[in-house]
Design a protein around this motif. Structure first.
Motif, PDB file in Angstrom:
ATOM      1  N   PRO A 135      31.899  -3.303   1.226  1.00 21.47           N
ATOM      2  CA  PRO A 135      31.359  -2.073   1.827  1.00 21.47           C
ATOM      3  C   PRO A 135      29.986  -2.289   2.443  1.00 21.47           C
ATOM      4  N   LYS A 136      29.717  -1.600   3.542  1.00 21.56           N
ATOM      5  CA  LYS A 136      28.393  -1.660   4.167  1.00 21.56           C
ATOM      6  C   LYS A 136      27.339  -1.097   3.217  1.00 21.56           C
ATOM      7  N   LEU A 137      27.790  -0.286   2.262  1.00 21.51           N
ATOM      8  CA  LEU A 137      26.892   0.278   1.267  1.00 21.51           C
ATOM      9  C   LEU A 137      26.133  -0.818   0.521  1.00 21.51           C
ATOM     10  N   LEU A 138      26.757  -1.985   0.362  1.00 21.95           N
ATOM     11  CA  LEU A 138      26.128  -3.106  -0.342  1.00 21.95           C
ATOM     12  C   LEU A 138      24.800  -3.488   0.314  1.00 21.95           C
ATOM     13  N   GLU A 139      24.776  -3.531   1.644  1.00 20.24           N
ATOM     14  CA  GLU A 139      23.551  -3.891   2.356  1.00 20.24           C
ATOM     15  C   GLU A 139      22.495  -2.802   2.215  1.00 20.24           C
ATOM     16  N   HIS A 140      22.909  -1.535   2.099  1.00 22.39           N
ATOM     17  CA  HIS A 140      21.954  -0.436   1.949  1.00 22.39           C
ATOM     18  C   HIS A 140      21.338  -0.409   0.553  1.00 22.39           C
ATOM     19  N   MET A 141      22.077  -0.891  -0.438  1.00 17.88           N
ATOM     20  CA  MET A 141      21.608  -0.823  -1.824  1.00 17.88           C
ATOM     21  C   MET A 141      20.521  -1.855  -2.115  1.00 17.88           C
ATOM     22  N   VAL A 142      20.646  -3.046  -1.552  1.00 15.96           N
ATOM     23  CA  VAL A 142      19.740  -4.141  -1.914  1.00 15.96           C
ATOM     24  C   VAL A 142      18.450  -4.079  -1.089  1.00 15.96           C
ATOM     25  N   ASP A 143      17.448  -4.844  -1.538  1.00 15.71           N
ATOM     26  CA  ASP A 143      16.147  -4.841  -0.872  1.00 15.71           C
ATOM     27  C   ASP A 143      16.088  -5.809   0.300  1.00 15.71           C
ATOM     28  N   VAL A 144      16.774  -6.919   0.185  1.00 12.08           N
ATOM     29  CA  VAL A 144      16.713  -7.967   1.208  1.00 12.08           C
ATOM     30  C   VAL A 144      18.119  -8.459   1.511  1.00 12.08           C
ATOM     31  N   VAL A 145      18.420  -8.655   2.792  1.00 13.23           N
ATOM     32  CA  VAL A 145      19.693  -9.259   3.205  1.00 13.23           C
ATOM     33  C   VAL A 145      19.377 -10.526   3.995  1.00 13.23           C
ATOM     34  N   LEU A 146      19.885 -11.651   3.511  1.00 13.62           N
ATOM     35  CA  LEU A 146      19.698 -12.939   4.179  1.00 13.62           C
ATOM     36  C   LEU A 146      21.056 -13.476   4.596  1.00 13.62           C
ATOM     37  N   TYR A 147      21.154 -13.906   5.847  1.00 14.49           N
ATOM     38  CA  TYR A 147      22.379 -14.551   6.329  1.00 14.49           C
ATOM     39  C   TYR A 147      22.147 -16.053   6.399  1.00 14.49           C
ATOM     40  N   PHE A 148      23.085 -16.808   5.863  1.00 14.71           N
ATOM     41  CA  PHE A 148      23.020 -18.262   5.964  1.00 14.71           C
ATOM     42  C   PHE A 148      24.076 -18.667   6.976  1.00 14.71           C
ATOM     43  N   GLU A 149      23.624 -19.106   8.161  1.00 17.87           N
ATOM     44  CA  GLU A 149      24.520 -19.326   9.298  1.00 17.87           C
ATOM     45  C   GLU A 149      24.644 -20.804   9.607  1.00 17.87           C
ATOM     46  N   GLY A 150      25.746 -21.141  10.258  1.00 18.00           N
ATOM     47  CA  GLY A 150      25.925 -22.519  10.699  1.00 18.00           C
ATOM     48  C   GLY A 150      27.383 -22.796  11.001  1.00 18.00           C
ATOM     49  N   ASP A 151      27.600 -23.837  11.767  1.00 16.77           N
ATOM     50  CA  ASP A 151      28.940 -24.256  12.160  1.00 16.77           C
ATOM     51  C   ASP A 151      29.389 -25.384  11.239  1.00 16.77           C
ATOM     52  N   ARG A 152      30.634 -25.318  10.772  1.00 16.69           N
ATOM     53  CA  ARG A 152      31.119 -26.355   9.858  1.00 16.69           C
ATOM     54  C   ARG A 152      31.133 -27.736  10.521  1.00 16.69           C
ATOM     55  N   HIS A 153      31.109 -27.763  11.863  1.00 18.56           N
ATOM     56  CA  HIS A 153      31.139 -29.040  12.566  1.00 18.56           C
ATOM     57  C   HIS A 153      29.746 -29.593  12.840  1.00 18.56           C
ATOM     58  N   HIS A 154      28.706 -28.856  12.458  1.00 18.98           N
ATOM     59  CA  HIS A 154      27.334 -29.323  12.640  1.00 18.98           C
ATOM     60  C   HIS A 154      26.627 -29.342  11.288  1.00 18.98           C
ATOM     61  N   ALA A 155      25.617 -30.188  11.176  1.00 19.23           N
ATOM     62  CA  ALA A 155      24.915 -30.351   9.907  1.00 19.23           C
ATOM     63  C   ALA A 155      23.830 -29.311   9.709  1.00 19.23           C
ATOM     64  N   PHE A 156      23.502 -28.526  10.746  1.00 21.61           N
ATOM     65  CA  PHE A 156      22.367 -27.617  10.660  1.00 21.61           C
ATOM     66  C   PHE A 156      22.774 -26.242  10.148  1.00 21.61           C
ATOM     67  N   ARG A 157      21.889 -25.647   9.348  1.00 27.48           N
ATOM     68  CA  ARG A 157      22.093 -24.315   8.793  1.00 27.48           C
ATOM     69  C   ARG A 157      20.831 -23.485   9.044  1.00 27.48           C
ATOM     70  N   ARG A 170      13.041  -4.931   2.818  1.00 28.17           N
ATOM     71  CA  ARG A 170      12.427  -3.637   2.520  1.00 28.17           C
ATOM     72  C   ARG A 170      10.911  -3.744   2.345  1.00 28.17           C
ATOM     73  N   PHE A 171      10.432  -4.939   2.002  1.00 20.70           N
ATOM     74  CA  PHE A 171       9.012  -5.097   1.695  1.00 20.70           C
ATOM     75  C   PHE A 171       8.310  -6.096   2.598  1.00 20.70           C
ATOM     76  N   GLY A 172       8.889  -6.457   3.708  1.00 22.69           N
ATOM     77  CA  GLY A 172       8.223  -7.438   4.553  1.00 22.69           C
ATOM     78  C   GLY A 172       8.920  -7.621   5.887  1.00 22.69           C
ATOM     79  N   SER A 173       8.565  -8.705   6.550  1.00 19.73           N
ATOM     80  CA  SER A 173       9.035  -8.965   7.907  1.00 19.73           C
ATOM     81  C   SER A 173      10.409  -9.628   7.906  1.00 19.73           C
ATOM     82  N   THR A 174      11.150  -9.391   8.981  1.00 19.68           N
ATOM     83  CA  THR A 174      12.428 -10.090   9.193  1.00 19.68           C
ATOM     84  C   THR A 174      12.330 -11.045  10.383  1.00 19.68           C
ATOM     85  N   ASN A 175      11.102 -11.389  10.765  1.00 21.91           N
ATOM     86  CA  ASN A 175      10.891 -12.202  11.958  1.00 21.91           C
ATOM     87  C   ASN A 175      10.790 -13.699  11.678  1.00 21.91           C
TER      88      ASN A 175
END
Length: 361
Positions: free
Chosen positions: A126-148, A156-161
């Motif tokens: 549920p999208k509600l999960l993202e609303h409940m927590v203070d911070v949402v972090l995405y860990f992104e990357g392609d399985r064919h590349h070594a970079f993440r 909620r308490f700081g920058s997302t930049n």
């Protein structure tokens, strides 16, 4: 993709500072978690590992052990007995998250919840999960590349930049201190359809190679494929090149790629996309020492962008000799030595600078 590896490394680093960490694994057994910890070189008496999926039992362990940090891997495997549905369902995810949130707030414990993602890249459940927590972090990357890439989308308490760039190695994830250098290492000099663009990832400037391949098509509808950039934006820029510059692209297939597997999404990429398309279409290479940035409007004008100074400074550090930027951004800042900064007002001006006069191409 490495979420568990990253958090196990974080657990090891925090426990090495004499902070008690409880790592709850709902997907792996204790022996499997131990094998990964040994591979990562993690060994600390302050790091406790629990293989459990019953959220109430986990809460009892937290009450007894009183850790400073708790990591739950993953929230989709947790369940509460009084909720009549299977683990991973909307009800279970919501109730288990609410339980852990209550513990975090009342006990002053930092709790990390690992979540699965859908094929579209969104957090599963549920999208509600993202609303409940203070911070949402995405860990992104392609399985064919070594970079993440670790990217904050809510804080909620700081920058997302900010972003973090990591490389997956045998001993775990290692920070990449200079992403631009890594993305440009394999760039071919003297090849048409290639240009270096300066993008902002949070507050960090990143230089990457943008490649375009324009080839005649035998089909009625030409293909427009883009990897790492928005394909709708590519189609729009191609229309501007046809109408304002006179490039006949309606019978050409277009393939756009951001080298290195990184995904970019900002208007400052427009000028790089336009130059790479024109370069490939005319088979005219650009200078390997040029970096470009700028937004393109529908009338063919080059519009101003943000944080030009940081982008140009990053290019100068990596040895680029010339930066093509919007004319609007030429004033009001100190240009670094060793790099020529040229402002352009239209796409045609930018193409003339990057590839020579129109009569040459």
């Amino acid at each position: 993709i490495g979420k568990s590896t990253l958090l196990l490394q974080v657990s090891g680093a925090l426990s090495a500072q004499n902070q008690k960490v409880l790592y709850v694994s709902g997907e792996e057994s204790l022996s499997q978690t131990k094998m990964r910890a040994e591979r990562l070189g993690i060994r600390s008496p302050e790091l406790l590992v629990l293989a459990e999926t019953n959220a109430q039992l986990i809460a009892e362990h937290i009450e007894r052990e009183k850790p400073k940090i708790v990591i739950v891997d993953s929230i989709q495997t947790m369940y509460q007995e009084e909720v009549a549905s299977s683990p991973g369902s909307v009800a279970q995810v919501r109730e288990c998250t609410a339980l852990f949130m209550n513990i975090a707030k009342t006990k002053g414990i930092a709790i990390f919840l690992v979540g699965h993602v859908t094929k579209e890249g969104n957090i599963a459940g549920p999208k509600l999960l993202e609303h409940m927590v203070d911070v949402v972090l995405y860990f992104e990357g392609d399985r064919h590349h070594a970079f993440r890439i670790l990217r904050a989308v809510k804080n909620r308490f700081g920058s997302t930049n900010e972003i973090g760039l990591f490389e997956m190695k045998e001993t775990g994830l290692e920070e990449v201190p200079n992403p631009s250098k890594v993305f440009l290492e394999e760039r071919a000099h003297g090849a048409s359809g290639s240009i270096v663009i300066a993008s902002m990832e949070g507050t960090r400037p990143v230089l990457v190679e943008l490649q375009a391949l324009i080839a005649p098509t035998s089909f009625v509808t030409p293909r427009r494929m883009a990897t790492g950039v928005d394909h709708h934006r590519v189609a729009l820029i191609m229309a501007v090149l046809e109408k304002r510059v006179g490039l006949l692209l309606q019978n050409q297939d277009a393939y756009i790629n951001v080298a290195g597997g990184v995904k970019l999404n900002e208007p400052a990429l427009d000028l790089g996309i336009a130059i790479s398309i024109a370069s490939s279409f005319r088979d005219k290479p650009t200078s390997p020492y040029d970096v470009v940035m700028g937004e393109i409007g529908l009338t063919g004008e080059v519009r101003g962008i943000s944080r030009v100074e940081e982008r140009v400074q990053e290019a100068q550090k990596l040895g680029f000799k010339r930066a093509i930027i919007p004319a609007k951004n030429c004033e009001g800042w100190n240009r670094p030595p060793g790099i020529e900064v040229i402002g352009v007002s239209t796409v045609s001006e930018a193409l003339d600078l990057a590839m020579g006069r129109e009569s040459d191409w």
